[in-house]
Design a protein around this motif. Structure first.
Motif, mmCIF file in Angstrom:
data_model
loop_
_atom_site.group_PDB
_atom_site.id
_atom_site.type_symbol
_atom_site.label_atom_id
_atom_site.label_comp_id
_atom_site.label_asym_id
_atom_site.label_seq_id
_atom_site.Cartn_x
_atom_site.Cartn_y
_atom_site.Cartn_z
ATOM 1 N N UNK A 37 0.848 -1.249 0.035
ATOM 2 C CA UNK A 37 -0.006 -0.020 0.088
ATOM 3 C C UNK A 37 0.785 1.252 0.005
ATOM 4 N N UNK A 38 2.242 1.162 0.048
ATOM 5 C CA UNK A 38 3.173 2.214 0.268
ATOM 6 C C UNK A 38 3.924 2.596 -1.096
ATOM 7 N N UNK A 39 3.156 3.005 -2.231
ATOM 8 C CA UNK A 39 3.558 3.078 -3.359
ATOM 9 C C UNK A 39 3.824 4.536 -3.704
ATOM 10 N N UNK A 40 5.020 5.213 -3.912
ATOM 11 C CA UNK A 40 5.036 6.649 -4.148
ATOM 12 C C UNK A 40 6.251 6.931 -5.043
ATOM 13 N N UNK A 41 5.826 7.207 -6.438
ATOM 14 C CA UNK A 41 7.143 7.327 -7.257
ATOM 15 C C UNK A 41 6.940 8.435 -7.804
ATOM 16 N N UNK A 42 7.952 9.459 -8.039
ATOM 17 C CA UNK A 42 8.105 10.722 -8.745
ATOM 18 C C UNK A 42 8.737 10.659 -10.147
ATOM 19 N N UNK A 43 7.941 11.130 -11.038
ATOM 20 C CA UNK A 43 8.372 11.176 -12.542
ATOM 21 C C UNK A 43 8.504 12.132 -12.719
ATOM 22 N N UNK A 44 9.823 12.638 -13.339
ATOM 23 C CA UNK A 44 10.278 13.900 -13.727
ATOM 24 C C UNK A 44 10.579 13.850 -15.183
ATOM 25 N N UNK A 45 9.890 14.788 -15.718
ATOM 26 C CA UNK A 45 9.597 14.850 -17.352
ATOM 27 C C UNK A 45 10.858 16.026 -17.857
ATOM 28 N N UNK A 46 11.697 15.423 -18.777
ATOM 29 C CA UNK A 46 12.713 16.322 -19.365
ATOM 30 C C UNK A 46 12.462 16.655 -20.757
ATOM 31 N N UNK A 47 12.467 17.870 -21.106
ATOM 32 C CA UNK A 47 12.219 18.227 -22.285
ATOM 33 C C UNK A 47 13.533 17.829 -23.429
ATOM 34 N N UNK A 48 12.834 17.543 -24.814
ATOM 35 C CA UNK A 48 13.697 17.068 -25.636
ATOM 36 C C UNK A 48 15.421 17.662 -25.719
ATOM 37 N N UNK A 49 15.155 18.968 -25.666
ATOM 38 C CA UNK A 49 16.594 19.781 -25.760
ATOM 39 C C UNK A 49 17.160 20.026 -24.436
ATOM 40 N N UNK A 50 16.858 19.049 -23.313
ATOM 41 C CA UNK A 50 17.400 19.195 -22.160
ATOM 42 C C UNK A 50 18.168 18.187 -21.542
ATOM 43 N N UNK A 51 17.967 17.018 -22.614
ATOM 44 C CA UNK A 51 18.211 15.588 -21.946
ATOM 45 C C UNK A 51 19.477 15.316 -22.964
ATOM 46 N N UNK A 52 20.665 15.194 -22.324
ATOM 47 C CA UNK A 52 21.816 14.591 -23.012
ATOM 48 C C UNK A 52 21.974 13.190 -22.635
#
Length: 84
Positions: A37-52
């Motif tokens: 019952x303890x499910x906590x995930x954080x999704x962090x989205x990155x812009x196409x031009x900011x992800x190398x």
């Protein structure tokens, strides 16, 4: 206890976030006897031009950051004094 962050390009990660979250949580439950019952995930989205990323990787590459630590029992927790 665990804190999980998942990084990736929004266009690729957002459509699969629920499945990724489910898989990560199943692994946490199996590996660490983590409460279901303890499910906590954080999704962090990155812009196409900011992800190398490395040339061997594709735009579908994601990073999963897991911080896992042992929870103290109630008897071990410090009492925080209340300031008035």
């Amino acid at each position: 206890m665990g804190q999980i962050k998942v990084y990736g390009l929004r266009s690729n990660l957002h459509p699969i976030r629920e499945k990724v979250s489910e898989i990560i949580h199943e692994c946490m439950v199996l590996a660490f006897s983590y409460p279901k019952e303890k499910k906590a995930h954080r999704f962090i989205y990155i812009d196409d031009d900011s992800y190398f990323y490395f040339s061997e990787r594709t735009p579908k590459h994601i990073l999963i950051e897991m911080l896992v630590f042992e929870e103290k029992h109630c008897s071990q927790k410090k009492v925080i004094p209340v300031l008035s």
